[in-house]
Structure formats: structure tokens, C-alpha cells
Design a protein around this motif. Structure first.
Motif, PDB file in Angstrom:
ATOM      1  N   PRO A 187      -9.041  -2.478  -0.869  1.00  0.00           N
ATOM      2  CA  PRO A 187      -6.992  -2.060  -0.450  1.00  0.00           C
ATOM      3  C   PRO A 187      -7.454  -1.117   0.096  1.00  0.00           C
ATOM      4  O   PRO A 187      -6.161  -0.156  -1.309  1.00  0.00           O
ATOM      5  CB  PRO A 187      -6.338  -2.920  -1.160  1.00  0.00           C
ATOM      6  N   LEU A 188      -7.576   0.062   0.763  1.00  0.00           N
ATOM      7  CA  LEU A 188      -8.083   1.556   0.456  1.00  0.00           C
ATOM      8  C   LEU A 188      -8.256   1.801   2.363  1.00  0.00           C
ATOM      9  O   LEU A 188      -8.726   1.585   2.819  1.00  0.00           O
ATOM     10  CB  LEU A 188      -9.320   1.926  -0.045  1.00  0.00           C
ATOM     11  N   VAL A 189      -7.203   2.097   2.415  1.00  0.00           N
ATOM     12  CA  VAL A 189      -6.827   3.450   4.295  1.00  0.00           C
ATOM     13  C   VAL A 189      -7.195   4.349   4.172  1.00  0.00           C
ATOM     14  O   VAL A 189      -6.256   5.012   3.358  1.00  0.00           O
ATOM     15  CB  VAL A 189      -5.554   2.242   4.796  1.00  0.00           C
ATOM     16  N   ALA A 190      -7.762   5.432   5.188  1.00  0.00           N
ATOM     17  CA  ALA A 190      -7.908   6.974   5.355  1.00  0.00           C
ATOM     18  C   ALA A 190      -7.474   7.273   6.683  1.00  0.00           C
ATOM     19  O   ALA A 190      -7.485   5.887   7.388  1.00  0.00           O
ATOM     20  CB  ALA A 190      -9.071   7.285   4.869  1.00  0.00           C
ATOM     21  N   SER A 191      -6.300   8.259   6.926  1.00  0.00           N
ATOM     22  CA  SER A 191      -5.717   8.591   7.929  1.00  0.00           C
ATOM     23  C   SER A 191      -6.360   9.989   8.736  1.00  0.00           C
ATOM     24  O   SER A 191      -6.845  10.435   7.553  1.00  0.00           O
ATOM     25  CB  SER A 191      -4.765   8.435   8.868  1.00  0.00           C
ATOM     26  N   ILE A 246       1.010  -1.115   0.455  1.00  0.00           N
ATOM     27  CA  ILE A 246       0.045  -0.381  -0.543  1.00  0.00           C
ATOM     28  C   ILE A 246       1.364   1.396  -0.007  1.00  0.00           C
ATOM     29  O   ILE A 246       2.303   0.887   0.329  1.00  0.00           O
ATOM     30  CB  ILE A 246      -1.075  -0.172   1.211  1.00  0.00           C
ATOM     31  N   LYS A 247       0.190   1.687  -0.915  1.00  0.00           N
ATOM     32  CA  LYS A 247       1.300   3.228  -1.117  1.00  0.00           C
ATOM     33  C   LYS A 247       0.260   4.994  -0.540  1.00  0.00           C
ATOM     34  O   LYS A 247      -1.065   4.827  -0.657  1.00  0.00           O
ATOM     35  CB  LYS A 247       1.727   3.491  -2.113  1.00  0.00           C
ATOM     36  N   PRO A 248       1.288   5.560  -0.437  1.00  0.00           N
ATOM     37  CA  PRO A 248      -0.210   7.109  -0.432  1.00  0.00           C
ATOM     38  C   PRO A 248      -0.696   7.469  -1.842  1.00  0.00           C
ATOM     39  O   PRO A 248       0.156   7.470  -3.063  1.00  0.00           O
ATOM     40  CB  PRO A 248       1.025   8.397  -0.215  1.00  0.00           C
ATOM     41  N   ALA A 249      -1.588   7.695  -1.834  1.00  0.00           N
ATOM     42  CA  ALA A 249      -2.196   8.404  -2.863  1.00  0.00           C
ATOM     43  C   ALA A 249      -3.105   9.294  -2.806  1.00  0.00           C
ATOM     44  O   ALA A 249      -2.842  10.646  -3.891  1.00  0.00           O
ATOM     45  CB  ALA A 249      -3.763   7.123  -2.720  1.00  0.00           C
ATOM     46  N   GLU A 250      -3.550  10.582  -1.950  1.00  0.00           N
ATOM     47  CA  GLU A 250      -4.101  11.605  -1.917  1.00  0.00           C
ATOM     48  C   GLU A 250      -4.196  12.296  -0.089  1.00  0.00           C
ATOM     49  O   GLU A 250      -3.841  11.348   0.207  1.00  0.00           O
ATOM     50  CB  GLU A 250      -5.529  11.990  -2.487  1.00  0.00           C
ATOM     51  N   GLN A 272      -3.771   3.594  -1.151  1.00  0.00           N
ATOM     52  CA  GLN A 272      -4.711   2.585  -1.638  1.00  0.00           C
ATOM     53  C   GLN A 272      -2.914   1.786  -2.288  1.00  0.00           C
ATOM     54  O   GLN A 272      -2.157   1.483  -2.010  1.00  0.00           O
ATOM     55  CB  GLN A 272      -4.521   2.784  -3.076  1.00  0.00           C
ATOM     56  N   THR A 273      -3.321   0.256  -2.560  1.00  0.00           N
ATOM     57  CA  THR A 273      -2.682  -0.619  -2.896  1.00  0.00           C
ATOM     58  C   THR A 273      -1.991  -0.617  -4.848  1.00  0.00           C
ATOM     59  O   THR A 273      -3.038  -0.291  -5.270  1.00  0.00           O
ATOM     60  CB  THR A 273      -2.864  -1.875  -2.879  1.00  0.00           C
ATOM     61  N   ARG A 274      -0.664  -0.336  -5.029  1.00  0.00           N
ATOM     62  CA  ARG A 274      -0.229  -0.349  -6.431  1.00  0.00           C
ATOM     63  C   ARG A 274       1.020  -1.396  -5.966  1.00  0.00           C
ATOM     64  O   ARG A 274       1.698  -1.367  -5.876  1.00  0.00           O
ATOM     65  CB  ARG A 274       0.583   0.588  -6.143  1.00  0.00           C
TER      66      ARG A 274
END
Length: 434
Positions: free
Chosen positions: A416-420, A65-69, A431-433
Motif C-alpha cells: 500500500p505504497l504510492v509515489a508521484s 492512504i495519506k501523504p508520507a514524505e 502510505q496507508t494510515r
């Protein structure tokens, strides 16, 4: 220029073009439209392998998982504390993410485009601590102004109802769908039950105080609504099993007062009663006497609970997992501690909210300016393994994206989505990349 649109996959942005029907998946071919959530899962399974066991599937997803926005919820960029995000929650259908915190305003996001789509003045006069979805459209906000508000996401111009009765900061609201009741706890040391079927003529809802617990910080209802877990600033941590709201006030209050204040160092458990049975959890990692237990989250299987606390000795922070499945054969406290890990003491005094993913195989924990993914073992088993000796939680991955300490993190349901959210008033998506 074609419009840009975010999708899950190798590239984070692609030109928005008509997609071909996926012949191998009949659910995605109806009426020339594609369910975007099904498409995401389809593409991920095609990349990773549909044949993989769920736990390996989860490991590959969240270790990648990587930063998305990053999106700001506040007007004053970079302000510390006054714009903090205390809590974020995904709706049951993943179509909305709601964020709230030190400001009385609540912010709504589209989790797939990462865009802020609405901002509503909640009319709370102080910070919002807790968000709880009752279903895909109804949710509650609880606040330091001592009230709870019920909202309908289809019409946010006004509240459905305002619940008043607490005399301290309201920190938790849990929903019991079987009886359509809310269970709330606050810093007035009380737990109250609200029957939201029973509205008064003025739109108010009556409540009943069912528990009185000195130094109460958090309560959490298990997923199956059979257990209530409670924690205090004095380090007491206990489970009330086989919850019966009708008799909770009669059964528990007397025993709690006696157990909490008469001889607090003796292992205790209520005897010979199944209904509203109380057990104190007393085993913690060595040299980490719990002083203030601030975050509590139950496992999806309702058999374990994760908590985060500060140590009385050196104010270090710890995340621990306890087994809470019923085991009263010998009427004595058994070893409940299963897993533990030390945490950084960033932003002391602020609550750091933990979360489980949908099947309980992964934990997301605020980790300084980062989020950290933890598992019971490298196999990503979905349940704690029974053992005589507590083990250290395994770190699967950690991702840094915030400029300020993270206070809350949440998994989306089945994606596969996470928020903080952080002290600086930002919400970050991951998100997963591959």
C-alpha cells in the motif's frame, strides 16, 4: 537519542527498537531477522482483517492512504518545468524507486525510508522520458536526445549499453522477456525492435524498424506480450494482436498506411489473419473527440487498456478504459469503450502518466496538484465488467501533496505504497494510515 525510522502503521515515525519475533508467522522468525516487506503486509492484515476479500482489502487500503514524505530531486527548489519529473518506476522487488525527467540526472530512492540514496548523471543530453525495469537490477532510460541507455543498478558508474537508431524523442520502451527484445517508439514516427542478446564488439545493439506510423505518440506492450497498443497525436488508437516480431514489418506496415491515411473515418480491422492482426479503436465519450493521446497503460490481465488524451473540441482531458480482448467473430469493430472520466486540464502540453495497481483493480491518475484513485466500481473489481453502455469510473480517493501539477504516479508492487512526481521536481510518497 534513539534513531528514528519510518514504518507503516498508525504512527509514521517510531523509535527504532528491537522487534519481538512474530510467533504466528513462521516466515518472519528466521535467524532473528525480519523481512521488512513481510512485516508490513503482516501488520496491515492484522489491522484490516486477513479474512477480507482482496477487492475490499484494496478499497480499505487506498481509501485510507495519506501523504508520507516529499523529497526534492532538484537543486533549485520550486523551479517550474526545468526540473520536472516525467517518469518514476519501482523495481520488481520494491527495493528501489527511480525518478527521471527534464534534467538528464536520474535519482534513486529507498521506498521504505523515503530517502534519496543516489543520484547519477545519466549522460543523456536532454530530458529522460521513460524508465523501464527489465528485472530487479537492469533498467533502461529513454531520452529526448534520441537514445536509449541500459543500466545495471549494481554499478551505475557507466552504462551497460547505449542504443542509437531513432531520429526523434524516444517516448516508450517495452520489454519482451520471451525473446529478450526491447520495443521502442519515438517522435520520429517509428517503432524499432532491439535484440539485446546481440551485442556488437563496440557494445552497440543493432535495431530494426518494424513500423512507420505518422504522428506516433506512444506504444505499449501488454503484460503477456501478445498485444501492442499504439496511439497518435491525430487521435488514432489501435491494437495489434498476436504479436509476431519476425513478421510484424511485413504484415502491418502496408495495412497501417492504407487504414491511417486513405479513409480514416471508416471502422477498420484486418481480416482472415490471426498473426499481427490490427483493430482500430474508434469509440470515445460523446463530445470528446481525441486529438492527442499521450498516455497509454495496459491492464495486468492484458484484456483492457487505459489512456489519457486531450479533446479536439475544447482541449479538455479524459481518461478512458477500452476492452482489447480478442473478439473478431463478425469481422466488425465492437464497442470497446467501457469506462471514462473527465480530468482537469492542468499543465497543458505535458504528458500525465497513469498506472494500474498490481491486480488491476485501481488506477492512479494525476489530478492537478493531486493524485486520484479510480476504480471500475465501488466494489473495486479487478476487471472491467462487460456491459452495453460505458460507465463513469468511480473516484475512491484523492490526495493533495504537491505544490505543482503532478505528471506521473506509480503503485509499488503488492504494497500500500504510492509515489508521484511533479513539474516542480519533487517526488512524493503516500502510505496507508489507520
Amino acid at each position: 537519542m534513539p534513531k528514528k525510522k519510518r514504518i507503516f502503521g498508525k504512527n509514521s515515525i517510531k523509535d527504532e527498537k528491537p522487534r519481538k519475533k512474530l510467533k504466528s508467522d513462521p516466515d518472519l522468525r528466521a535467524n532473528n531477522t525480519i523481512d521488512y516487506y513481510k512485516l508490513i503486509n503482516y501488520e496491515l492484515k492484522r489491522k484490516i482483517g486477513d479474512y477480507l476479500p482482496r477487492k475490499i482489502f484494496n478499497y480499505k487500503l487506498f481509501s485510507s492512504i495519506k501523504p508520507a514524505e516529499k523529497v526534492s530531486c532538484c537543486t533549485n527548489e520550486g523551479s517550474y518545468g526545468s526540473e520536472a519529473i516525467y517518469n518514476i518506476e519501482f523495481s520488481k522487488d520494491n527495493k528501489i524507486l527511480i525518478a527521471a525527467g527534464a534534467k538528464s540526472e536520474i535519482s534513486l530512492f529507498d521506498p521504505l525510508s523515503y530517502q534519496k540514496i543516489n543520484s547519477v548523471d545519466s549522460k543523456h543530453t536532454d530530458g529522460v522520458n521513460c524508465l523501464t525495469f527489465l528485472d530487479s537490477r537492469l533498467f533502461t532510460t529513454s531520452s529526448d536526445d534520441q537514445t536509449i541507455a541500459i543500466w545495471d543498478i549494481r554499478n551505475l558508474s557507466s552504462r551497460v549499453s547505449t542504443l542509437t537508431g531513432h531520429t526523434g524523442w524516444v517516448k516508450d520502451v517495452s520489454y519482451m522477456p520471451q525473446s529478450n527484445c526491447l520495443i521502442s517508439s519515438a517522435f520520429d514516427d517509428t517503432v524499432r525492435v532491439w535484440n539485446i542478446n546481440d551485442f556488437e564488439k563496440d557494445g552497440c545493439v543493432k535495431s530494426e524498424q518494424v513500423l512507420d506510423i505518422k504522428y506516433l505518440t506512444r506504444t505499449k506492450l501488454s503484460q503477456d506480450c501478445s498485444k501492442l497498443v499504439a496511439a497518435t497525436t491525430s487521435g488514432h488508437f489501435f491494437v495489434i494482436d498476436n504479436i509476431d516480431l519476425e513478421f510484424l514489418k511485413i504484415d502491418a506496415n502496408c495495412e497501417l498506411q492504407k487504414f491511417l491515411y486513405e479513409s480514416p473515418n471508416i471502422p477498420k480491422m484486418t481480416k482472415s489473419r490471426k498473426r499481427n492482426r490490427i483493430e482500430f479503436i474508434i469509440d470515445f465519450p460523446l463530445n470528446s473527440n481525441p486529438w492527442c493521446i499521450t498516455s497509454v497503460k495496459t491492464h495486468p490481465n492484458s484484456k483492457s487498456v487505459i489512456s489519457r488524451y486531450s479533446s479536439e473540441v475544447d482541449h479538455s482531458e479524459w481518461t478512458v478504459v477500452h476492452d482489447i480482448k480478442e473478439n473478431f467473430a463478425n469481422e466488425t469493430n465492437s464497442n470497446r469503450l467501457k469506462y471514462f472520466i473527465s480530468e482537469p486540464s492542468a499543465a497543458p502540453g505535458y504528458i500525465k502518466e497513469l498506472s494500474f495497481n498490481e491486480d488491476g483493480s485501481l488506477i492512479c491518475s494525476p489530478f492537478g496538484n493531486s493524485i486520484r484513485f479510480l476504480a471500475f466500481n465501488k466494489k473495486c473489481d479487478s476487471e472491467p465488467i462487460d456491459g452495453n453502455k460505458p460507465c463513469c469510473l468511480e473516484e475512491i480517493n484523492f490526495v493533495t501533496f504537491h505544490n505543482f501539477p503532478v505528471l506521473t504516479a506509480r503503485f509499488a508492487f503488492g504494497l500500500p505504497l504510492v509515489a508521484s512526481g511533479c513539474l516542480g521536481g519533487h517526488v512524493c510518497f503516500y502510505q496507508t494510515r489507520f
